[in-house]
Enzyme design. Structure first.
Site, PDB file in Angstrom:
ATOM      1  N   GLY A  81     -19.478   0.306  -1.921  1.00  0.00           N
ATOM      2  CA  GLY A  81     -20.340   0.469  -2.227  1.00  0.00           C
ATOM      3  C   GLY A  81     -21.527   1.212  -3.302  1.00  0.00           C
ATOM      4  O   GLY A  81     -20.793   2.256  -3.526  1.00  0.00           O
ATOM      5  N   GLY A 159     -17.900  -9.365   5.213  1.00  0.00           N
ATOM      6  CA  GLY A 159     -16.246  -9.568   4.534  1.00  0.00           C
ATOM      7  C   GLY A 159     -15.493  -9.030   5.163  1.00  0.00           C
ATOM      8  O   GLY A 159     -14.666  -9.060   6.032  1.00  0.00           O
ATOM      9  N   HIS A 291     -20.345   9.661   8.465  1.00  0.00           N
ATOM     10  CA  HIS A 291     -19.948   8.735   6.765  1.00  0.00           C
ATOM     11  C   HIS A 291     -18.121   9.500   6.865  1.00  0.00           C
ATOM     12  O   HIS A 291     -18.334   9.735   5.954  1.00  0.00           O
ATOM     13  CB  HIS A 291     -21.097   9.085   5.777  1.00  0.00           C
ATOM     14  CG  HIS A 291     -20.888   7.484   4.990  1.00  0.00           C
ATOM     15  ND1 HIS A 291     -21.581   7.832   4.397  1.00  0.00           N
ATOM     16  CD2 HIS A 291     -19.328   6.621   4.803  1.00  0.00           C
ATOM     17  CE1 HIS A 291     -21.484   6.156   3.636  1.00  0.00           C
ATOM     18  NE2 HIS A 291     -20.592   5.894   3.544  1.00  0.00           N
ATOM     19  N   SER A 294     -13.873   6.181   5.667  1.00  0.00           N
ATOM     20  CA  SER A 294     -12.970   5.775   4.305  1.00  0.00           C
ATOM     21  C   SER A 294     -11.922   6.368   4.563  1.00  0.00           C
ATOM     22  O   SER A 294     -10.640   7.171   3.790  1.00  0.00           O
ATOM     23  CB  SER A 294     -13.533   5.098   2.996  1.00  0.00           C
ATOM     24  OG  SER A 294     -13.913   6.929   2.063  1.00  0.00           O
TER      25      SER A 294
END
Length: 325
Positions: A81, A159, A291, A294
């Site tokens: 992002g 996506g 968050h 990842s």
């Protein structure tokens, strides 16, 4: 020893070594050492650099680009992002910009499946029951949650990350995948994932689990509000691994508090960091993570590698590995 041809700024001291090693072969490296990033240090060290590996989520805007100077010719973020980048400003100056999508799809998808099960099966609430000595297993209907098997899983945004989640969930024998996107995905992907494109209202009405996996844009900001929650099933579970601002958090609180929807699992919130006084944290039927979608060693190392390749290609005047525009 001859001077290295390019000077590159690394904006965060914790950028993985994999990226540093690639850059230092041909570039003189300058590093921002402060954590969290001290803006003044960044603006001072950015002066005169040819390339930047933008390691954090600091604002990348006209102020930073002006401070760097007109010789700047290559930037890559270390994220998928890029909502903290003033993209129009970067484009106006014709500076190549890279980012690191796809490489984090698997890690985020794994976490999303974990959130989906944790929220649907009441993990957080269960832990609280133990801590407050309310282990009431003498009831036969105690702590019952939602089945993933035979469920309809909806995706707002479909996506790479959304598809990676759907692929994992196919192993749980779900009934169907629905998705809402601007453009239809390829027919072979639809067939493989048993996925069907639907309008937003149908997505809300039919999804047992609804996963938000869209970028934050003017069009997606705040779309999950009271109006949306009122169209969802009372047994529905909402998952957000995208961006916090896509959800109206006050409305989400009301929907969870009143059991208008069953539960939510969030890896993203607004703001980040979420204040410990946030009323969301008082709810039993929500799982909130800071968050970390990842946040695996391999993924972060891969992100640094791709960001470094992006920067090097930009400096060489070549097309980046993963250009942001």
């Amino acid at each position: 020893m001859s001077a290295k041809p390019f000077k590159v700024l690394i904006t965060h001291p914790e950028v993985p070594q994999s990226g540093i090693d690639l850059l230092k072969e041909n570039c003189e490296l300058v590093r921002v050492e402060s954590v969290p990033t001290n803006r003044a240090e960044l603006l001072q060290k950015i002066r005169g650099v040819d390339g930047i590996l933008w390691g954090g989520h600091e604002a990348l805007n006209a102020e930073a680009l002006d401070a760097a100077g007109p010789q700047l010719k290559s930037i890559s973020t270390m994220s998928a992002g890029i909502d903290y980048v003033d993209l129009d400003e970067v484009k106006r100056r014709k500076i190549p910009l890279g980012h690191t999508p796809t490489v984090l799809d698997n890690a985020v998808a794994d976490l999303a499946v974990g959130l989906l099960i944790a929220a649907g099966r009441r993990f957080h609430e269960g832990r609280k029951k133990i801590e407050t000595d309310k282990w009431e297993n003498y009831h036969l209907n105690w702590m019952l949650g939602q089945d993933v098997r035979d469920s309809v899983v909806g995706f707002y945004g479909f996506g790479g990350i959304g598809q990676a989640i759907a692929k994992r969930l196919s192993g749980f024998d779900i009934d169907q995948v629905l998705y809402t996107t601007r453009r239809r995905v390829a027919k072979d992907i639809e067939k493989e994932l048993n996925a069907k494109k639907v309008e937003f209202d149908e997505l809300l009405a039919k999804s047992d689990f609804l996963v938000i996996a869209a970028p934050l844009t003017a069009a997606t900001q705040g779309v999950f509000n009271a109006t949306a929650f009122n169209k969802m099933q009372k047994t529905a579970v909402l998952i957000n691994i995208a961006r916090g601002k896509i959800v109206n958090q006050n409305d989400l609180y009301d929907a969870l508090k009143s059991n208008r929807i069953f539960a939510a699992g969030l890896d993203v919130v607004d703001p980040e960091s979420l204040p410990p006084t946030s009323k969301l944290l008082t709810l039993d039927n929500i799982i909130i993570l800071p968050h970390i979608g990842s946040a695996t060693n391999r993924t972060r190392s891969d992100m640094a590698t791709i960001a470094a390749h992006n920067v090097l290609r930009g400096l060489a005047g070549e097309r980046m590995l993963s250009p942001a525009y």
